[in-house]
Design a protein around this motif. Sequence first.
Motif, short mmCIF file in Angstrom:
data_model
loop_
_atom_site.label_atom_id
_atom_site.label_comp_id
_atom_site.label_asym_id
_atom_site.label_seq_id
_atom_site.Cartn_x
_atom_site.Cartn_y
_atom_site.Cartn_z
N GLU A 271 0.81 -1.21 0.00
CA GLU A 271 0.00 0.00 0.00
C GLU A 271 0.85 1.27 0.00
OE1 GLU A 271 -2.82 -0.13 3.13
OE2 GLU A 271 -3.64 -2.07 2.56
N GLU A 272 2.07 1.21 0.57
CA GLU A 272 2.87 2.41 0.70
C GLU A 272 3.94 2.53 -0.38
OE1 GLU A 272 4.45 2.36 4.62
OE2 GLU A 272 2.49 2.41 5.62
N THR A 273 3.95 1.63 -1.33
CA THR A 273 5.01 1.63 -2.33
C THR A 273 4.67 2.41 -3.59
OG1 THR A 273 4.21 -0.44 -3.30
CG2 THR A 273 5.81 -0.61 -1.51
N GLY A 274 3.45 2.88 -3.72
CA GLY A 274 3.07 3.61 -4.92
C GLY A 274 2.43 2.71 -5.95
N PHE A 275 1.58 3.32 -6.80
CA PHE A 275 0.78 2.55 -7.75
C PHE A 275 1.64 1.76 -8.72
CE2 PHE A 275 -1.26 2.27 -11.91
CZ PHE A 275 -2.40 1.54 -11.58
N PHE A 276 2.61 2.39 -9.35
CA PHE A 276 3.40 1.72 -10.38
C PHE A 276 4.31 0.65 -9.78
CE2 PHE A 276 2.29 5.72 -12.54
CZ PHE A 276 1.72 5.19 -13.69
N ASN A 277 4.76 0.86 -8.56
CA ASN A 277 5.53 -0.18 -7.88
C ASN A 277 4.65 -1.40 -7.58
OD1 ASN A 277 8.00 1.17 -7.85
ND2 ASN A 277 7.54 2.23 -5.93
N GLN A 278 3.40 -1.13 -7.24
CA GLN A 278 2.45 -2.22 -7.01
C GLN A 278 2.21 -3.01 -8.30
OE1 GLN A 278 -1.08 -0.47 -5.34
NE2 GLN A 278 0.05 0.49 -3.66
N VAL A 279 2.04 -2.28 -9.40
CA VAL A 279 1.84 -2.93 -10.71
C VAL A 279 3.05 -3.80 -11.04
CG1 VAL A 279 1.66 -2.52 -13.19
CG2 VAL A 279 0.25 -1.20 -11.60
N TRP A 280 4.24 -3.26 -10.84
CA TRP A 280 5.47 -3.99 -11.15
C TRP A 280 5.60 -5.23 -10.26
CZ3 TRP A 280 8.67 -4.70 -14.89
CH2 TRP A 280 9.91 -5.30 -14.65
N SER A 281 5.25 -5.08 -9.00
CA SER A 281 5.31 -6.21 -8.07
C SER A 281 4.38 -7.33 -8.49
CB SER A 281 4.97 -5.73 -6.65
OG SER A 281 4.94 -6.82 -5.75
N ILE A 282 3.16 -6.98 -8.88
CA ILE A 282 2.19 -7.98 -9.33
C ILE A 282 2.69 -8.68 -10.60
CG2 ILE A 282 -0.14 -8.31 -10.26
CD1 ILE A 282 -1.01 -5.98 -8.43
N LEU A 283 3.25 -7.89 -11.51
CA LEU A 283 3.72 -8.45 -12.79
C LEU A 283 4.89 -9.40 -12.57
CD1 LEU A 283 3.50 -8.49 -15.86
CD2 LEU A 283 5.01 -6.49 -15.93
N GLN A 473 -4.75 -2.33 -10.09
CA GLN A 473 -3.37 -2.56 -10.53
C GLN A 473 -3.29 -3.76 -11.48
OE1 GLN A 473 -4.49 -2.11 -7.47
NE2 GLN A 473 -3.04 -1.03 -6.15
N THR A 474 -4.00 -4.85 -11.13
CA THR A 474 -3.97 -6.06 -11.96
C THR A 474 -4.62 -5.83 -13.31
OG1 THR A 474 -4.08 -7.41 -9.95
CG2 THR A 474 -4.55 -8.50 -12.03
#
Length: 517
Positions: A271-283, A473-474
């Motif tokens: 939640e605290e890593t930012g939207f694009f970091n979340q997207v990258w993490s999921i990918l 994000q997904t």
Amino acid sequence: MRKSLLACLAVIGILFGSLTTVRADEFLRVGMEAAYAPFNWTQETDENGAVPIEGTSQYANGYDVQIAKKIADSLGKKLLVVKTSWTGLIPALTSGKIDMIVAGMSPTDERKQEIAFSESYYTGSPVIVVNKDGDFAQAKSLEDFAGAKLTAQQGTFLYGIISQIEGVNQQTAMGDFSQMRQALLSGVIDGYVSERPEALSAETANSKFKMINLQTGFEVSEADASIAVGMRKDDNRLGKVNDVLATISDKDRLALMDKMIAEQPVEESTEETGFFNQVWSILTKNWQQFLRGTGITLLISILGTVIGTAIGLLIGVFRTASKAANKGLALVQKIVGWLINIYIEVFRGTPMIVQAMIIYYGTAQAFGISIDRTLAAIFIVSINTGAYMSEIVRGGIFAVDKGQFEAATALGMNHSQTMKKVVLPQVIRNILPATGNEFVINIKDTSVLNVISVVELYFSGNTVATQTYQYFQTFTIIAAIYFVLTFTVTRILRYIERRMDTDHYTTGANQMQTEVL
């Protein structure tokens, strides 16, 4: 065109020749969503007693899975989960695609008209999931939800009991819990009605969710509150299933549910890593699922477009043929023409999602024809594309100058020779933009095939969303993949068009030079 068709047939042969045939005497095929934690979910490994999901390299686990394992063991079979959308569970059972439904399904009177049910293997209580910081986070009773925008899963008793709240703003039912969670996060709804285990899972997985355990709750019948195993009415194993369920005490059931809640996969908080970091993490964590889904999407759309175009060309040639001189052949030609018109009107006039349900489930239920779901998907897209391409081809043929038909006839060519040597080369060039458009449409329309549980890009992405609880994000990743696919296809087709135009002008110039010499 002939080489392309042969290549497609070879790909189909390799694909389906490598698949293991599921034998009914070896496996117990159980249908569930595998996206309703803690009752059932999807995971990448077989840890904690997970079992394989048919047609994928993934595994299913959860309370339903563990109950199904006990049933399979008692019947001397291996458990195989068939991942199926909620609305497709009963059609899958009645059509013989699965042997049982173990998916948190309540034995309502309406369902009992279609299938049989075992004794209950769990009794739940409805609760409401809301935003932790929302207007209804402090609600204690049904009366506190007056004016709230609430929904529940389509086809469940949970949706029907919302009307018990006086003054509630009941929203349209949604297809699955991933849609409801996404709607709740985005503020489209104020909450959704669920069962306590699922609500606990949602609350654990996402700190923005809160479960409201009502002091003054819903009035629910025993049939609605309990969940049971769904079976075909002619299945004589119902007694054996009930015997197995009878050996599981209430204490054991509660302990098993607590164990599954503790073992369900929960993504690390981002939640605290930012939207694009979340997207990258999921990918990075789920790229294999996205890759598999993209591969199936490309396979279905490519083969569907090529085969559909071939169907359109054949129909186009037939419909432009002159009337046969022989009366018998003329009658056959007329009847075939009527059948082609019916085919075109039916498949152009009905949605692909309906065609998929009828072809995949309907043929099995009505005629006992069982089709592999990926093969069924290719067939559905092909015949749907063929119906549209037949009209496109017909327009392309009529666009060819009549003088060329007359010239071919003057040279002694028959209709088949005229089409093959004179008309179709021009038609293919003329319809290439429309064919490319159909290809792009097919890439996107494969998403509707999730109703027959084809593991294409949307289906795979939705599975990831239910695992991560990060829907926006997904689906951003899914949208980006679809865009890359369609953009790339468009660029390739435009390159082919330019090459064909260059070759056409070069050939014409060479012919003129030869004539001058």
